[in-house]
Design an enzyme around this catalytic site. Sequence first.
Site, PDB file in Angstrom:
ATOM      1  N   CYS A  31       3.697  36.676 -31.304  1.00 35.40           N
ATOM      2  CA  CYS A  31       2.892  36.539 -32.507  1.00 35.40           C
ATOM      3  C   CYS A  31       3.273  35.279 -33.270  1.00 35.40           C
ATOM      4  O   CYS A  31       4.303  34.649 -32.999  1.00 35.40           O
ATOM      5  CB  CYS A  31       3.077  37.753 -33.416  1.00 35.40           C
ATOM      6  N   TYR A  45      12.561  46.278 -30.268  1.00 32.71           N
ATOM      7  CA  TYR A  45      12.296  46.241 -31.705  1.00 32.71           C
ATOM      8  C   TYR A  45      11.373  47.387 -32.094  1.00 32.71           C
ATOM      9  O   TYR A  45      10.618  47.925 -31.269  1.00 32.71           O
ATOM     10  CB  TYR A  45      11.675  44.899 -32.125  1.00 32.71           C
ATOM     11  N   HIS A  57       1.098  37.288 -38.769  1.00 35.10           N
ATOM     12  CA  HIS A  57       1.561  38.344 -39.676  1.00 35.10           C
ATOM     13  C   HIS A  57       2.817  37.933 -40.444  1.00 35.10           C
ATOM     14  O   HIS A  57       3.472  36.915 -40.149  1.00 35.10           O
ATOM     15  CB  HIS A  57       1.818  39.642 -38.904  1.00 35.10           C
ATOM     16  N   HIS A  97       8.032  37.478 -30.333  1.00 41.57           N
ATOM     17  CA  HIS A  97       7.648  37.990 -29.021  1.00 41.57           C
ATOM     18  C   HIS A  97       6.186  37.669 -28.699  1.00 41.57           C
ATOM     19  O   HIS A  97       5.553  38.353 -27.896  1.00 41.57           O
ATOM     20  CB  HIS A  97       7.880  39.499 -28.953  1.00 41.57           C
ATOM     21  N   SER A 153      -4.595  42.679 -27.029  1.00 39.19           N
ATOM     22  CA  SER A 153      -3.307  43.095 -26.480  1.00 39.19           C
ATOM     23  C   SER A 153      -2.191  43.053 -27.515  1.00 39.19           C
ATOM     24  O   SER A 153      -1.058  43.415 -27.208  1.00 39.19           O
ATOM     25  CB  SER A 153      -2.930  42.212 -25.279  1.00 39.19           C
ATOM     26  N   GLY A 154      -2.500  42.621 -28.733  1.00 39.58           N
ATOM     27  CA  GLY A 154      -1.514  42.743 -29.798  1.00 39.58           C
ATOM     28  C   GLY A 154      -0.950  41.465 -30.354  1.00 39.58           C
ATOM     29  O   GLY A 154       0.113  41.486 -30.977  1.00 39.58           O
TER      30      GLY A 154
END
Length: 417
Positions: A343, A307, A325, A341, A320-321
């Site tokens: 989130c 993606y 959102h 993935h 780490s992200g």
Amino acid sequence: MNHTPHFRTVLSCTVVILGLGLVATACGEPDGHPLAGTPYDAAQQVAFNAPRAGSKADPDKPLEVTAKSDGARITDVTVTDDSGHHLAGELSADGVRWRSTAPLSAGAKYTVKVATEDEDGAPGTRTVTFETAPAKKFLTAEFGPKAGTYGVGQPITVTLSTAVKGGEARRVVEQSLKVSSRPAVEGAWHWVDDKTLHYRPKEYWPTGASVRATSNLQGVKVAHKLYGGRSKALKLSIGDRLEAITDAGAHSMTVLRNGEVINTIPVTTGKPGFSTRNGIKVVLGKEYYVRMRGTSIGIAEGSSESYDLPVYYATRVTWSGEYVHAAPWSVGSQGVANVSHGCTGMSTGNAAWFFKTFREGDIVKVVNSFGNMMDTFGNGFGDWNLSWDKWRAGSALVADTEADSTVIETARLRPQV
């Protein structure tokens, strides 16, 4: 024939301040003197043999005070620095010697007050001052986060300028790092590694609390040739208690303010193989726009999981992200299935509301996910996932053994969706 008055000359004592190159001699007055029986300052009998003018005493050497004259003894010694701190010491049972039992501070000015008695009990006093040499190597403490208003889950962090190993040195550091709050709460430091400490209360900070963190390290001996330096204090304010509790199994987020539900949001979390971490996380920051690419987390470009997306209203909860959102591409799955993935995705409107409502330090908790538990350290603030007993065990002042000093590598910023 000359007639001499019938009184004898008695010297109360000679006091020698050793180890720092300072020598002071305090002598009494003759019997029959108008001041006999009251303390006096024998300034004319004082001499300093070293250090030379302009030199300073070595703070690594102990302070000693010794009574030299026969029959004389020391009755009390008080040593204070220019900050008002007292230097601990021990007086021998016979009153002949006093020796400091705590290290001197570097770059400090000391005042020594010595009380003595001669063999007849006549009192004498002497006051001397000296300065210690400044340290060549300093340990400073940088507090975090920046001053401001934060949520109830925000830990206080300290980054030390030099690694500190060994239980005694760590105890000295902890004793010098102070955190106070109004209202007062029970809290403790926890050593993350040799250069990093976190402080948190037993429970979340009280809503509306004022928090102040200070360092009293300046001049304090931490280890051989290592002394504390000046560090800037930190002030924080604590806002409302905001908690977002995401039930990954029910695909729903419940938002509470001060214990009352204010919103319920349909969400999607991590799908199999990318399951969202369970546990308590703390908001680290907010980014209106983030470009998220699968390659940043090891997904091969062009693969079925690849993606490359523009993401808005991204509230970060791990380094780490992992974010909360906007995910307009998955609205059909929100409240129904987990397809991200890692989130927590929601509609653009809900994400904008979340982005506006939450601040750094607010709580984001995930339950019923197939993912691992949130790391305690190294990937954000997972501090609250430790029980209070385990948290306190990481304090050098509490633990029976030296806290684990394994260095934890901080994860790189790698966004996930």
